[in-house]
Write an enzyme that holds these catalytic residues in place. Structure first.
Site, PDB file in Angstrom:
ATOM      1  N   TYR A  48      45.263 -32.935   2.386  1.00  0.00           N
ATOM      2  CA  TYR A  48      46.216 -33.907   1.324  1.00  0.00           C
ATOM      3  C   TYR A  48      46.338 -35.172   2.332  1.00  0.00           C
ATOM      4  CZ  TYR A  48      48.022 -29.529  -1.054  1.00  0.00           C
ATOM      5  OH  TYR A  48      47.845 -28.348  -1.810  1.00  0.00           O
ATOM      6  N   HIS A 106      43.542 -21.872   3.153  1.00  0.00           N
ATOM      7  CA  HIS A 106      43.675 -22.738   1.835  1.00  0.00           C
ATOM      8  C   HIS A 106      42.927 -22.307   0.578  1.00  0.00           C
ATOM      9  CE1 HIS A 106      44.787 -27.156   0.366  1.00  0.00           C
ATOM     10  NE2 HIS A 106      44.822 -26.110  -0.747  1.00  0.00           N
TER      11      HIS A 106
HETATM   12  N1  LIG Z   1      47.126 -23.909  -2.672  1.00  0.00           N
HETATM   13  C1  LIG Z   1      46.606 -24.645  -3.355  1.00  0.00           C
HETATM   14  O1  LIG Z   1      45.324 -24.613  -3.593  1.00  0.00           O
HETATM   15  C2  LIG Z   1      47.188 -25.587  -4.274  1.00  0.00           C
HETATM   16  C3  LIG Z   1      46.632 -26.275  -5.292  1.00  0.00           C
HETATM   17  C4  LIG Z   1      47.320 -27.242  -6.023  1.00  0.00           C
HETATM   18  C5  LIG Z   1      48.658 -27.433  -5.614  1.00  0.00           C
HETATM   19  N2  LIG Z   1      49.382 -27.044  -4.736  1.00  0.00           N
HETATM   20  C6  LIG Z   1      50.619 -27.394  -4.093  1.00  0.00           C
HETATM   21  O2  LIG Z   1      51.503 -26.969  -5.133  1.00  0.00           O
HETATM   22  C7  LIG Z   1      52.175 -28.299  -5.434  1.00  0.00           C
HETATM   23  C8  LIG Z   1      52.334 -28.484  -7.059  1.00  0.00           C
HETATM   24  O3  LIG Z   1      51.186 -28.348  -7.602  1.00  0.00           O
HETATM   25  P1  LIG Z   1      50.875 -29.851  -8.295  1.00  0.00           P
HETATM   26  O4  LIG Z   1      51.483 -31.071  -7.517  1.00  0.00           O
HETATM   27  O5  LIG Z   1      49.346 -29.726  -8.732  1.00  0.00           O
HETATM   28  O6  LIG Z   1      51.382 -29.767  -9.957  1.00  0.00           O
HETATM   29  P2  LIG Z   1      52.960 -29.783 -10.528  1.00  0.00           P
HETATM   30  O7  LIG Z   1      53.951 -29.597  -9.678  1.00  0.00           O
HETATM   31  O8  LIG Z   1      52.722 -28.600 -11.478  1.00  0.00           O
HETATM   32  O9  LIG Z   1      52.966 -31.051 -11.446  1.00  0.00           O
HETATM   33  C9  LIG Z   1      53.172 -32.204 -10.885  1.00  0.00           C
HETATM   34  C10 LIG Z   1      53.230 -33.300 -11.842  1.00  0.00           C
HETATM   35  O10 LIG Z   1      54.434 -33.136 -12.681  1.00  0.00           O
HETATM   36  C11 LIG Z   1      55.017 -34.091 -12.925  1.00  0.00           C
HETATM   37  N3  LIG Z   1      56.508 -33.650 -12.736  1.00  0.00           N
HETATM   38  C12 LIG Z   1      57.257 -33.144 -11.636  1.00  0.00           C
HETATM   39  N4  LIG Z   1      58.266 -32.676 -11.930  1.00  0.00           N
HETATM   40  C13 LIG Z   1      58.386 -32.969 -13.363  1.00  0.00           C
HETATM   41  C14 LIG Z   1      59.777 -32.963 -14.147  1.00  0.00           C
HETATM   42  N5  LIG Z   1      60.928 -32.222 -13.954  1.00  0.00           N
HETATM   43  N6  LIG Z   1      59.521 -33.679 -15.493  1.00  0.00           N
HETATM   44  C15 LIG Z   1      58.316 -34.131 -15.866  1.00  0.00           C
HETATM   45  N7  LIG Z   1      57.446 -34.195 -14.982  1.00  0.00           N
HETATM   46  C16 LIG Z   1      57.269 -33.887 -13.776  1.00  0.00           C
HETATM   47  C17 LIG Z   1      54.982 -34.978 -11.733  1.00  0.00           C
HETATM   48  O11 LIG Z   1      54.931 -36.385 -11.963  1.00  0.00           O
HETATM   49  P3  LIG Z   1      56.222 -37.250 -11.188  1.00  0.00           P
HETATM   50  O12 LIG Z   1      55.808 -37.530  -9.888  1.00  0.00           O
HETATM   51  O13 LIG Z   1      56.070 -38.413 -12.268  1.00  0.00           O
HETATM   52  O14 LIG Z   1      57.567 -36.441 -11.533  1.00  0.00           O
HETATM   53  C18 LIG Z   1      53.217 -34.699 -11.297  1.00  0.00           C
HETATM   54  O15 LIG Z   1      52.387 -35.708 -12.105  1.00  0.00           O
HETATM   55  C19 LIG Z   1      51.275 -29.241  -4.894  1.00  0.00           C
HETATM   56  O16 LIG Z   1      51.858 -30.556  -4.611  1.00  0.00           O
HETATM   57  C20 LIG Z   1      50.718 -28.629  -3.628  1.00  0.00           C
HETATM   58  O17 LIG Z   1      51.784 -28.816  -2.502  1.00  0.00           O
HETATM   59  C21 LIG Z   1      48.427 -26.015  -3.823  1.00  0.00           C
END
Ligand SMILES: NC(=O)c1ccc[n+]([C@@H]2O[C@H](COP(=O)([O-])OP(=O)(O)OC[C@H]3O[C@@H](n4cnc5c(N)ncnc54)[C@H](OP(=O)(O)O)[C@@H]3O)[C@@H](O)[C@H]2O)c1
Length: 271
Positions: A48, A106
Site C-alpha cells: 500500500y 498477503h
Molecule cells: N488482504 C487483501 O488482499 C486485501 C484486499 C483488499 C482490501 N484489503 C483491506 O481491506 C480494506 C477494505 O477494503 P477496500 O478498501 O477494498 O473496500 P471497502 O472498505 O469495502 O470500500 C471502500 C470504499 O467504500 C467507500 N465507503 C466507505 N465507507 C462508506 C460508507 N459508510 N458509505 C458509503 N461509502 C463508503 C469508500 O469511499 P470514501 O472514502 O468516499 O468513504 C471507498 O471507496 C482495505 O482498505 C485494506 O486495508 C485487503
C-alpha cells in the site's frame, strides 16, 4: 467497542480501519481521524506504500501504542524466510514502532514452501518484532497446509461481504480457531445498493453500510472498511450500535452471489 479475545490478555477490536489506496496526506489525516473517532485497529500492507503515514498518524495520536492493534502484510514475492525477516525489520522502521501486532502473508505463493515462510514469521515473533501470525487470501486447502505445520495463526483475511458470503471458509476457520477478517466489507460500495440491505436499513433507520458491517461483526468476524470521508469513517464505527433481528440476519445470509472484486492474475482461489 466489542472485543474479540485472541489470548486471555490480547484483544482485537472487531472494527478496524482499512488503508488500501490511501496515500500521502490523505492517508495520514484519515488514520488520525479514525483514531480520534475511536478506531483502535489499523490495517495496512507493504504494497500500500503508506507505512510511513500510518506510523506517523499513530504516533501523533494521544493513544498509547499498546492500545492500538496494528496489522501489516508481507507481499507474495517476499515469502522466503530471509525476506520475511528483512521485511519485518524494515516495516517497524517505516511504521516508527517497536512491534507489529499482526503480520500477514498477503497472498499465498505456491512457488515458496509455506514451512520456510512460517519459519521467518516465527523468528520475527521470537525477536519480539511481531506478536501474531496470520494469512490472507488463503483457501481451505492452503489453510490445511498451515495447520499441518502446527504453527498457530490468528486470522485469515479474505474478501467477505453479503454478495460474497464465504460460509464454507468461515465454518472451516471457526472450527480451527482462526478468526476471519473481512476485507472489502461493503464490496467497495457495491453492496450498499442491494435492495434487501436497503430495506433492512430503512426498517432500523440506519445506513446500508451500518447494516452490512453489523451483520459481519455479529458473526464474530473482524471488518476493516476503508474511507477517507469523515462522515463515512464515523458512520462505519457507529455500525456497532445496532441489534439486527435473527430474521434480518437470515435475509442477508441468503442474498447469495459470487461477486468477487479482488481477483488478481496470481490468485490461487482455485487451489
Ligand atoms: N488482504 C487483501 O488482499 C486485501 C484486499 C483488499 C482490501 N484489503 C483491506 O481491506 C480494506 C477494505 O477494503 P477496500 O478498501 O477494498 O473496500 P471497502 O472498505 O469495502 O470500500 C471502500 C470504499 O467504500 C467507500 N465507503 C466507505 N465507507 C462508506 C460508507 N459508510 N458509505 C458509503 N461509502 C463508503 C469508500 O469511499 P470514501 O472514502 O468516499 O468513504 C471507498 O471507496 C482495505 O482498505 C485494506 O486495508 C485487503
Amino acid at each position: 467497542m466489542k472485543e474479540i479475545k485472541q489470548t486471555k490478555k490480547y484483544i482485537i477490536p472487531p472494527l478496524g480501519f482499512g488503508t488500501w489506496k490511501l496515500n500521502g496526506n490523505i492517508c495520514k489525516e484519515s488514520v488520525e481521524r479514525a483514531i480520534k473517532y475511536g478506531y483502535r485497529h489499523i490495517d495496512t500492507a507493504d504494497v500500500y506504500e503508506n507505512h510511513k503515514e500510518v506510523g506517523a498518524a499513530i504516533r501523533k495520536s494521544e493513544i498509547k501504542r499498546k492500545d492500538i492493534f496494528l496489522t501489516t502484510k508481507v507481499w507474495r514475492d517476499d515469502l522466503s524466510k530471509k525476506n520475511v525477516i528483512n521485511s519485518g525489520k524494515r516495516f517497524i522502521e517505516e511504521l516508527q514502532t517497536n512491534y507489529i501486532d499482526l503480520l500477514l502473508i498477503h497472498w499465498p505463493n505456491d512457488s515458496i514452501q509455506i514451512e520456510d515462510t512460517l519459519d521467518g514469521f516465527m523468528q520475527l515473533k521470537a525477536d519480539g518484532i511481531i506478536n501474531f501470525i496470520g494469512v490472507s487470501n488463503f483457501t481451505i486447502n492452503h489453510l490445511k497446509k498451515v495447520i499441518e505445520t502446527k504453527i498457530p495463526i490468528t486470522t485469515n483475511q479474505v474478501e467477505f461481504h453479503p454478495s460474497l458470503y464465504q460460509k464454507k471458509l468461515l465454518d472451516f476457520c471457526s472450527k480451527n480457531n482462526i478468526i476471519l477478517t473481512a476485507y472489502c466489507p461493503i464490496a467497495q460500495g457495491e453492496d450498499l445498493l442491494i435492495p434487501e440491505v436497503q430495506n433492512i436499513a430503512k426498517k432500523y433507520n440506519k445506513l446500508p453500510s451500518q447494516i452490512i458491517l453489523n451483520w459481519i461483526i455479529n458473526k464474530g468476524i473482524i471488518a476493516i472498511p476503508r474511507s477517507s470521508n469523515p462522515h463515512h469513517i464515523k458512520e462505519n464505527l457507529e455500525s456497532l450500535e445496532l441489534n439486527l433481528s435473527p430474521k434480518d440476519f437470515d435475509i442477508i445470509d441468503n442474498i447469495g452471489g459470487n461477486n468477487r472484486i479482488v481477483n488478481p492474475p496470481f490468485s490461487e482461489f482455485n487451489y
